[in-house]
Scaffold this active site. Structure first.
Site, PDB file in Angstrom:
ATOM      1  N   GLY A  13       7.677  35.386 -29.007  1.00 48.40           N
ATOM      2  CA  GLY A  13       7.469  33.819 -28.480  1.00 48.40           C
ATOM      3  C   GLY A  13       6.147  33.559 -28.254  1.00 48.40           C
ATOM      4  O   GLY A  13       5.931  32.588 -27.380  1.00 48.40           O
ATOM      5  N   ASN A  15       4.376  31.668 -30.292  1.00 48.04           N
ATOM      6  CA  ASN A  15       4.406  30.136 -30.784  1.00 48.04           C
ATOM      7  C   ASN A  15       4.992  29.549 -29.955  1.00 48.04           C
ATOM      8  O   ASN A  15       4.598  28.197 -29.588  1.00 48.04           O
ATOM      9  CB  ASN A  15       5.044  29.973 -32.068  1.00 48.04           C
ATOM     10  CG  ASN A  15       4.014  30.425 -33.505  1.00 48.04           C
ATOM     11  OD1 ASN A  15       3.175  29.746 -33.868  1.00 48.04           O
ATOM     12  ND2 ASN A  15       4.069  31.722 -34.055  1.00 48.04           N
ATOM     13  N   HIS A 105       7.282  29.385 -41.439  1.00 51.08           N
ATOM     14  CA  HIS A 105       7.549  30.650 -42.113  1.00 51.08           C
ATOM     15  C   HIS A 105       6.129  31.237 -42.666  1.00 51.08           C
ATOM     16  O   HIS A 105       5.247  30.469 -42.825  1.00 51.08           O
ATOM     17  CB  HIS A 105       8.030  30.152 -43.535  1.00 51.08           C
ATOM     18  CG  HIS A 105       8.581  31.697 -44.103  1.00 51.08           C
ATOM     19  ND1 HIS A 105       9.552  32.325 -43.867  1.00 51.08           N
ATOM     20  CD2 HIS A 105       7.936  32.394 -45.236  1.00 51.08           C
ATOM     21  CE1 HIS A 105       9.502  33.498 -44.662  1.00 51.08           C
ATOM     22  NE2 HIS A 105       8.289  33.661 -45.350  1.00 51.08           N
TER      23      HIS A 105
END
Ligand code: GRF
Length: 190
Positions: A13, A15, A105
């Site tokens: 986490g 990001n 991605h």
């Protein structure tokens, strides 16, 4: 109008934390909810410290019942961000959030996307293929997972001496630098 974001995350986490901090004190956009399919994911420690509400759900909650959808309603979520989320989002949600779900991605899609391409596997494949560069792709989510329209890509060089972890670190830097700002741009364009 104020836009409320829900972030879906399965792992560390970093990001999610970066996005939460980016929108802190923003009067137009906020992160209102963190959803995770892993009860022991480190992202839940982060959200606790950051004071963001979090809910944990099972595969059945996501796919066979309306439990996750009900959380989105309860927290009046307008926009969904997938940040290291390892499950497929069911059609019931993609249909309700058209152009309102984005994923990140860690490669230059369509390269190194699809089945099995998550986490360090992506960077290992990039190193094994001796790619001269890699990067990030931010894209919309539609019913076909990694095939939603690409919104943004950024690249970084891969050196012959780089390990998969070295590549991961460079890619994470790109993610931190660009993901929150691109989310903001997409929301502003709605
Ligand atoms: C990121 O590299 C993201 O692109 C990928 O999974 C990783 C998640 O890292 N899909 P974190 O959980 O945000 O630290």
């Amino acid at each position: 109008m104020h836009t409320k974001i829900a972030i879906f995350a399965s792992g560390s986490g970093s990001n999610a934390e970066n996005i939460i901090n980016y929108f802190n004190n923003n009067s137009q956009i906020s992160v209102a909810l963190l959803l995770s399919n892993k009860a022991d994911a480190y992202v839940l420690e982060r959200t606790k410290l950051l004071g963001v509400p979090a809910r944990v759900f099972s595969r059945a909650d996501l796919n066979d019942s309306s439990a996750v959808f009900d959380y989105l309603k309860e927290f009046e979520i307008d926009f969904i961000v997938l940040a290291g989320f390892l499950m497929r989002v069911p059609d019931s949600i993609t249909k309700a959030y058209v152009n309102r779900i984005v994923n990140i991605h860690p490669s230059l899609l369509p390269k190194f996307g699809g089945k099995g391409m998550f986490g360090l596997h992506v960077h290992e494949a990039v190193v094994a293929a001796a790619e001269p560069e890699t990067g990030i792709t931010i894209h919309y989510i539609n019913e076909r997972y990694d095939e939603g329209d690409i919104i943004f890509q950024a690249t970084c060089p891969v050196l012959a001496t780089d390990t998969a972890s070295d590549v991961a670190a460079k890619v994470h830097d790109l993610e931190y630098q660009h993901f929150p700002r691109i989310i903001e741009k997409v929301i502003q364009s709605l």
